[in-house]
Design a protein around this motif. Structure first.
Motif, PDB file in Angstrom:
ATOM      1  N   MET A   1       0.831  -1.184  -0.021  1.00  0.00           N
ATOM      2  CA  MET A   1       0.006   0.062  -0.059  1.00  0.00           C
ATOM      3  C   MET A   1       0.887   1.228   0.102  1.00  0.00           C
ATOM      4  SD  MET A   1      -3.524   0.647   2.367  1.00  0.00           S
ATOM      5  CE  MET A   1      -2.722   0.922   3.999  1.00  0.00           C
ATOM      6  N   LYS A   2       0.621   2.364  -0.830  1.00  0.00           N
ATOM      7  CA  LYS A   2       1.316   3.360  -1.113  1.00  0.00           C
ATOM      8  C   LYS A   2       0.489   4.661  -0.277  1.00  0.00           C
ATOM      9  CE  LYS A   2       4.431   2.052  -3.632  1.00  0.00           C
ATOM     10  NZ  LYS A   2       6.152   1.893  -3.316  1.00  0.00           N
ATOM     11  N   LEU A   3       1.203   5.564  -0.009  1.00  0.00           N
ATOM     12  CA  LEU A   3       0.809   6.763   0.593  1.00  0.00           C
ATOM     13  C   LEU A   3       0.792   7.820  -0.329  1.00  0.00           C
ATOM     14  CD1 LEU A   3      -0.147   8.831   2.912  1.00  0.00           C
ATOM     15  CD2 LEU A   3       2.510   8.824   3.594  1.00  0.00           C
ATOM     16  N   CYS A   4      -0.246   8.672  -0.419  1.00  0.00           N
ATOM     17  CA  CYS A   4      -0.487   9.612  -1.322  1.00  0.00           C
ATOM     18  C   CYS A   4      -1.006  10.945  -0.533  1.00  0.00           C
ATOM     19  CB  CYS A   4      -1.610   9.362  -2.271  1.00  0.00           C
ATOM     20  SG  CYS A   4      -1.788  10.653  -3.620  1.00  0.00           S
ATOM     21  N   VAL A   5       0.016  11.862  -0.314  1.00  0.00           N
ATOM     22  CA  VAL A   5      -0.119  12.989   0.374  1.00  0.00           C
ATOM     23  C   VAL A   5      -0.843  14.202  -0.503  1.00  0.00           C
ATOM     24  CG1 VAL A   5       1.115  14.849   1.829  1.00  0.00           C
ATOM     25  CG2 VAL A   5       2.262  12.469   1.399  1.00  0.00           C
ATOM     26  N   ALA A   6      -1.841  14.532   0.330  1.00  0.00           N
ATOM     27  CA  ALA A   6      -2.715  15.702  -0.600  1.00  0.00           C
ATOM     28  C   ALA A   6      -2.282  17.083  -0.329  1.00  0.00           C
ATOM     29  CB  ALA A   6      -4.076  15.463  -0.007  1.00  0.00           C
ATOM     30  N   LEU A   7      -1.972  17.859  -1.476  1.00  0.00           N
ATOM     31  CA  LEU A   7      -1.259  19.251  -1.190  1.00  0.00           C
ATOM     32  C   LEU A   7      -2.423  20.077  -1.314  1.00  0.00           C
ATOM     33  CD1 LEU A   7       1.959  18.429  -3.390  1.00  0.00           C
ATOM     34  CD2 LEU A   7       1.482  18.394  -1.105  1.00  0.00           C
ATOM     35  N   ASP A   8      -3.129  20.258  -0.103  1.00  0.00           N
ATOM     36  CA  ASP A   8      -4.586  21.063  -0.366  1.00  0.00           C
ATOM     37  C   ASP A   8      -4.120  22.372   0.587  1.00  0.00           C
ATOM     38  OD1 ASP A   8      -5.644  19.154  -1.843  1.00  0.00           O
ATOM     39  OD2 ASP A   8      -6.575  18.212   0.040  1.00  0.00           O
ATOM     40  N   LEU A   9      -3.085  22.808   0.587  1.00  0.00           N
ATOM     41  CA  LEU A   9      -3.057  24.097   1.487  1.00  0.00           C
ATOM     42  C   LEU A   9      -3.314  25.361   0.558  1.00  0.00           C
ATOM     43  CD1 LEU A   9       0.377  23.032   3.050  1.00  0.00           C
ATOM     44  CD2 LEU A   9      -1.820  23.757   4.423  1.00  0.00           C
ATOM     45  N   PRO A  10      -3.452  26.436   1.147  1.00  0.00           N
ATOM     46  CA  PRO A  10      -3.993  27.829   0.401  1.00  0.00           C
ATOM     47  C   PRO A  10      -3.117  28.367  -0.605  1.00  0.00           C
ATOM     48  CG  PRO A  10      -4.388  27.941   2.987  1.00  0.00           C
ATOM     49  CD  PRO A  10      -3.595  26.586   2.675  1.00  0.00           C
ATOM     50  N   SER A  11      -1.828  28.015  -0.609  1.00  0.00           N
ATOM     51  CA  SER A  11      -0.901  28.655  -1.375  1.00  0.00           C
ATOM     52  C   SER A  11       0.294  27.596  -1.838  1.00  0.00           C
ATOM     53  CB  SER A  11      -0.292  29.710  -0.751  1.00  0.00           C
ATOM     54  OG  SER A  11       0.852  29.295   0.160  1.00  0.00           O
ATOM     55  N   ALA A  12       0.880  27.667  -3.157  1.00  0.00           N
ATOM     56  CA  ALA A  12       1.843  27.131  -3.782  1.00  0.00           C
ATOM     57  C   ALA A  12       3.073  26.976  -2.617  1.00  0.00           C
ATOM     58  CB  ALA A  12       2.084  27.736  -5.044  1.00  0.00           C
ATOM     59  N   LYS A  13       3.308  28.165  -2.031  1.00  0.00           N
ATOM     60  CA  LYS A  13       4.479  28.284  -1.205  1.00  0.00           C
ATOM     61  C   LYS A  13       4.379  27.254  -0.115  1.00  0.00           C
ATOM     62  CE  LYS A  13       6.957  31.876   1.634  1.00  0.00           C
ATOM     63  NZ  LYS A  13       6.682  31.198   2.983  1.00  0.00           N
ATOM     64  N   GLU A  14       2.897  27.432   0.509  1.00  0.00           N
ATOM     65  CA  GLU A  14       2.894  26.632   1.556  1.00  0.00           C
ATOM     66  C   GLU A  14       2.842  24.935   1.226  1.00  0.00           C
ATOM     67  OE1 GLU A  14      -0.554  28.371   4.334  1.00  0.00           O
ATOM     68  OE2 GLU A  14      -0.789  28.854   2.320  1.00  0.00           O
ATOM     69  N   ASN A  15       2.409  24.589   0.276  1.00  0.00           N
ATOM     70  CA  ASN A  15       2.600  23.357  -0.487  1.00  0.00           C
ATOM     71  C   ASN A  15       3.933  22.855  -0.485  1.00  0.00           C
ATOM     72  OD1 ASN A  15      -0.179  22.259  -0.137  1.00  0.00           O
ATOM     73  ND2 ASN A  15      -0.792  23.506  -2.354  1.00  0.00           N
TER      74      ASN A  15
END
Length: 227
Positions: A1-15
């Motif tokens: 099983m693989k982990l997929c991290v959701a990049l859902d932060l409010p800005s590109a910088k934060e992600n």
């Protein structure tokens, strides 16, 4: 099983700052509709600069007429992403058209079909589809399988039944995973990692428990340690 991290932060910088903190780990990165509309194609390149070995899941959930979906799928394949998704409710013709178009691509990404969004509870799903979640998700999965799609997005609760009705290699990717008992937020059908493992899930998507932590790398490590 693989982990997929959701990049859902409010800005590109934060992600990007989040990805810097977890760059040593073997994880997939999920770029969703908000981030892609805001930050565009170049954002995918910025992620690869941090670690070229990261695999990217572009989560745009294509749903349109068959030719438009195929056109979009072809463009997505040119980005070099490793996985993207469409809506199974677009129908078999649309899914087959997408897969046929991708045959000419030099690098064909994994294509998943969305069955029932994990934000649905039974009542709201019934109101839209006039059927219970488990039955309709399985039917959507069978449609996708018969159309040449590689797997589905579903909840962990439907994963095993979907594999039983398709094949063991048919990919299931499951959002709504709360690894350490975190709040479910806007997700209705959430599950733990052990439950996902018991139900043969191939990919788990984890967002808030990682990016809302003061030590996201530690959360990623703890998750990977039990996968």
């Amino acid at each position: 099983m693989k982990l997929c991290v959701a990049l859902d932060l409010p800005s590109a910088k934060e992600n990007l700052e989040l990805v810097e903190k977890i760059k040593e780990y073997d994880v997939w990165l999920k770029v969703g509709l908000r981030a892609f509309i805001r930050d565009g194609y170049n954002f995918l390149g910025e992620l690869k600069k941090i670690n070229p070995n990261f695999k990217i899941f572009l989560d745009l959930k294509l749903h349109d007429i068959p030719n438009t979906m195929a056109d979009a799928a072809q463009e997505i394949a040119q980005f070099g992403v490793d996985m993207f998704n469409v809506h199974a409710s677009a129908g078999k013709v649309a899914m087959r058209t997408v897969m046929k178009r991708l045959e000419s691509c030099q690098k064909q990404p994994i294509v998943l079909a969305v069955t029932a969004l994990t934000s649905f509870d039974e009542a709201n799903f019934q109101a839209v589809y006039n059927q219970d979640i488990a039955s309709k998700a399985t039917q959507f999965a069978k449609d996708a399988y018969e159309s040449g799609i590689h797997g589905v997005v579903c909840s962990a609760f439907e994963s095993q039944e979907i594999k039983n009705n398709t094949c063991a290699d048919f990919v299931t990717l499951c959002p709504g995973i709360r690894p350490f008992g975190e709040d479910s937020g806007d997700q209705k059908r959430v599950a733990t990692i052990p439950f996902a493992q018991e139900n043969s899930v191939d990919f788990i998507v984890v967002g808030r428990p990682i990016y809302e932590s003061t030590e996201p790398a530690n959360i990623v490590k703890r998750i990977l340690d039990i996968l």
